[in-house]
Design an enzyme around this catalytic site. Structure first.
Site: not given
Ligand code: 3HC
Length: 406
Positions: A138, A159, A171, A209
C-alpha cells in the site's frame, strides 16, 4: 467483469502471462487470486498460515460464484463453472514453490518491509530469470523491496484496491530500476483483467493512499476533538456521494491496515503534522478491534459480516454538533490540498490523480474537479481559515497558491 466464458474455458489467459503466483492469502491476496482465476490463469497460492489459505479458498469460491451469477449462469451450470475455475487454484506449502513455474508473482503479505524483503529474496532465488515480481504494498518503497533481489529491473508495484475483484483501479509502480518493458507488460495484464492501470512513481502512498489520507485522518481528528461523532460523520460523507463513510471504510479495509499505511506515510513525510496517525486507531488495534474481519471496530458486525450498529462507546461518544456541511467541506478541502501537494511534487498528472481517486476510492469526483467546482481562490481562502483555526496541516499547498494566484 470477467466474461463468464472465461470461467468455463481453462487455459484462456491474458497478456501473454500464464500461471500467476500469489503470496499472502488475506483479503487482498484472495481477491487477486480470484481475479486471475476469473481470467483463465492457473494460480499458485501460498500463505504462512494454513488457516488463511482455507479461508481464502472459501472466499474465492464465494466471489467466483457471485461473478458467475452476474454473468447469467444458474444452478448446475454456475456450480460447474465455479468448480472449473477453482480447479485451477493450487496451494503450496513453501514460498519458493510459488515461484517455480510462474510468469508473475504478486506478493500481498503483511505490510512489513523486513518480511517483504525476505519473501522477495526467496522468490528471486527460486524464480526463472524472466519472472516478474510484484508487490501489492500500500505504501512501502518498491526500491527498498527490489533491493533484496538480483533483478530490480523486473520488480514493481501492482497496487490493487479492496475489494480487488470489483475496484477498477490498479496503481502500477515503477521503482528506479524497473524497466519500462516490465511496467508495460504488467499494466497490459491488469488491463486485460478489466482494470484501469495508472502509472505512478515510487513515492510514499503512491497516489490514492496519499491523496485520500485525509478521508480517514480528518474524521479521526474530528472524533478525537469531540467535534462530531462516528455515525454523523459517516452519514454526512455518504450523503455527499461517497460509497462508504470513513469509519465504515476503515472497518471494511481493516483498522490495522489503515493504521499501517498512516504510519508509513507519517514516516515517509518525516513527521509532517498532516500525516500524524490517530491514537484512536492505535488503541483499537492494540485491543484487537480490527474492523469487520474481527467482528468489531468502530461498528459491531454479526457473524455474517453485516453491520449491527456503532460500537457502544462511539454510539454514545461526544458530538459537539459540527454541521454536516462543515464536516464534508473539511475532509474534501484536505484531500484537494493533498492533491496539490502531490501535483507540485510531480507524483502524477492532474488527470491521473483525479482518475485514481474516482476509480481507486470511488469518490464522486476527483480532487481537481472538486477544486474547480469550489473555485481555486475560494478553496484557498477556506483552507487558510481552517489553518488559522485548526493548525498548520491545512496550510494551502504551494501548487494551489500558485494556481489560485495565476
Ligand atoms: N468478489 C466478487 N464480487 C464482489 C466481491 C468479491 N469479493 N465483493 C463485492 N462484489 C460485488 C457484489 O456481488 C456486487 O455485485 P452486483 O452489483 O452484481 O450485485 C457489487 O460487487 C457491489 O457489492 P455490494 O452490493 O455488496 O455492495 P455495494 O454496492 O455497497 O459496494 C463496495 C461495495 C464496492 C465495497 C463499495 O462500497 C465501495 O466502492 N466502497 C469503497 C471501497 C474503497 O474505497 N476501497 C478502497 C480502499 S483503500 C485500499 O484498498 C488501498 C489499500 O492499500 C489499503
Amino acid at each position: 467483469m470477467a466474461d463468464p466464458a472465461t470461467l468455463t474455458t481453462p487455459g484462456r489467459r491474458t497478456g501473454g502471462f500464464g500461471t500467476i503466483g500469489v503470496v499472502g492469502a488475506g483479503t487482498m491476496g484472495a481477491g487477486i487470486a480470484q481475479l486471475a482465476l476469473e481470467h483463465g490463469h492457473d494460480v499458485v497460492l501460498f500463505d504462512v498460515e494454513g488457516a488463511a489459505v482455507e479461508r481464502a479458498r472459501r472466499r474465492i469460491a464465494d466471489g467466483l460464484a457471485r461473478r458467475v451469477a452476474r454473468g447469467g449462469l444458474r444452478d448446475e451450470a454456475a456450480a460447474e463453472a465455479t468448480g472449473q475455475a477453482m480447479a485451477r487454484l493450487r496451494e503450496v506449502a513453501a514460498v519458493e514453490e510459488v515461484a517455480g513455474s510462474v510468469d508473475l508473482v504478486v506478493e500481498a503479505a503483511v505490510e512489513r518491509l523486513d518480511l517483504k524483503r525476505a519473501v522477495f529474496a526467496t522468490l528471486d532465488a527460486a524464480a526463472a530469470p524472466g519472472t516478474l515480481l510484484a508487490s501489492n504494498t500500500s505504501a512501502l518503497s518498491i526500491d527498498a523491496i527490489a533491493a533484496a533481489t538480483t533483478r530490480p529491473e523486473r520488480v514493481l508495484g501492482l497496487h490493487f484496491f479492496n475489494p480487488a475483484p470489483v475496484m477498477p483501479l490498479v496503481e502500477v509502480v515503477a521503482g528506479a530500476a524497473t524497466t519500462p518493458g516490465a511496467a508495460t507488460a504488467a499494466a497490459g495484464l491488469v488491463a486485460g483483467w478489466g482494470k484501469r492501470p495508472v502509472a505512478v512513481r515510487d513515492v510514499p502512498g503512491f497516489i490514492v493512499n496519499r491523496v485520500n489520507r485525509p478521508f480517514t485522518l480528518e474524521p479521526l481528528r474530528l472524533l478525537e476533538s469531540g467535534a462530531a461523532g462516528v455515525t454523523r460523520i459517516d452519514r454526512a460523507v455518504e450523503a455527499a456521494g461517497f460509497p462508504m463513510g470513513p469509519f465504515a471504510l476503515m472497518d471494511f479495509v481493516g483498522i490495522d491496515v489503515n493504521l499501517a499505511v498512516a504510519v508509513t506515510l507519517f514516516e515517509g513525510f518525516h513527521g509532517a503534522p498532516r500525516f500524524r496517525p490517530s491514537p484512536i486507531q492505535r488503541r483499537l488495534v492494540d485491543a484487537g478491534r480490527l474492523g469487520r474481519k474481527s467482528g468489531r471496530g468502530f461498528h459491531v458486525y454479526g457473524p455474517d459480516g453485516a453491520p449491527l450498529g456503532p460500537a457502544p462507546e462511539f454510539a454514545a461518544g461526544p458530538d459537539a454538533g459540527l454541521p454536516e456541511a462543515a464536516i464534508v467541506e473539511r475532509i474534501v478541502l484536505a484531500i484537494v490540498n493533498e492533491a496539490f501537494h502531490a501535483l507540485g511534487q510531480g507524483v502524477a498528472t492532474r488527470d491521473d490523480i483525479d482518475l485514481a481517486l474516482e476509480l481507486g476510492a470511488r469518490h464522486p469526483r476527483g480532487p481537481f474537479a472538486w477544486a474547480d467546482l469550489l473555485g481555486l481562490r475560494h478553496a484557498t481562502a477556506l483552507l487558510e481559515a481552517l489553518a488559522a483555526a485548526e493548525g498548520e496541516r491545512f496550510r494551502p499547498a504551494p501548487a494551489l497558491l500558485e494556481a489560485a494566484g495565476g
